[in-house]
Write an enzyme that holds these catalytic residues in place. Sequence first.
Site, short mmCIF file in Angstrom:
data_model
loop_
_atom_site.label_atom_id
_atom_site.label_comp_id
_atom_site.label_asym_id
_atom_site.label_seq_id
_atom_site.Cartn_x
_atom_site.Cartn_y
_atom_site.Cartn_z
CG HIS A 43 -1.93 1.24 1.32
ND1 HIS A 43 -3.29 0.77 1.75
CD2 HIS A 43 -1.94 2.46 0.76
CE1 HIS A 43 -3.74 1.97 1.64
NE2 HIS A 43 -3.26 2.87 0.96
CD GLU A 70 -4.21 -2.50 0.62
OE1 GLU A 70 -4.96 -3.50 0.45
OE2 GLU A 70 -3.81 -2.16 1.64
CB THR A 100 -3.87 2.23 9.19
OG1 THR A 100 -3.98 1.01 8.61
CG2 THR A 100 -4.85 2.59 10.17
CG HIS A 190 -8.09 -2.29 8.74
ND1 HIS A 190 -7.26 -1.56 8.36
CD2 HIS A 190 -8.22 -1.77 9.97
CE1 HIS A 190 -6.74 -0.52 8.82
NE2 HIS A 190 -7.49 -0.60 10.06
N GLY A 213 -1.70 -7.71 7.39
CA GLY A 213 -0.05 -7.37 7.35
C GLY A 213 0.23 -6.82 9.00
CG HIS A 214 -0.34 -3.80 12.48
ND1 HIS A 214 0.80 -2.85 12.73
CD2 HIS A 214 -0.85 -4.02 13.84
CE1 HIS A 214 0.86 -2.56 14.06
NE2 HIS A 214 0.10 -3.43 14.71
#
Length: 237
Positions: A43, A70, A100, A190, A213-214
């Site tokens: 991203h 993205e 974010t 998310h 991801g995170h």
Amino acid sequence: MAKLSVNINKIATLRNSRGGNIPNLLKVASDIENFGGQGITIHPRPDERHIKYQDARDLKHTITTEFNIEGNPVPKFIELVMETKPTQVTLVPDAVDAITSNAGWDTIKHSDFLKEVISDFKNKGIRTSIFVDPVAKMIEGAAKTGTDRIELYTESFAKNFNQNKEKAIQPYTDSAILANQLGLGINAGHDLNLDNIHYFKNNIPHLLEVSIGHALICESLYLGLDNVVNMYLHKLK
């Protein structure tokens, strides 16, 4: 099973914090694929605070699975996507200064803009997806833009999962059913993590892909990247 696309923004953040090229973003992307990851997500933001635009160009020649870029379709982003031609582009309406992503598209208000951008991407053979909240009218609006898929914004589910998971999942289940009826593919992302991903997957019909991801990178600090990727794959079966 739903595919696992690993967002490597946090790897880029760690690299950028010291300059140089440690950790090596391209090697991490290749390692994730070798560990079983079925896609890589990035991203890039205009300030390039984690993923740099050159990273997208370099990853194009490294990734052998699905490549998902993205971001907010500002002119610079559109040019990057057209140049690199990823497998999928996911349109996210994040502000320039957003830490974010924090909301889905208003697909009614921005219908004409989304139609134009999506048409351009699809003419280049790039699969398109729109980041949306689990709201029926926004999903109906997404279907009218010509997009191939939607990505359900799952922060609300993750936030409320431990309080009442049945209530938290219901809007997403309803949204997935509606999206499928409208001919839309279904992605999600998310704040999904190892605690909530299995329940989410089991209650979202026709789920094609999750982008994580995170949480995945944080979990990998304790459990190891190879192990965590395979833990997600197991929960997504």
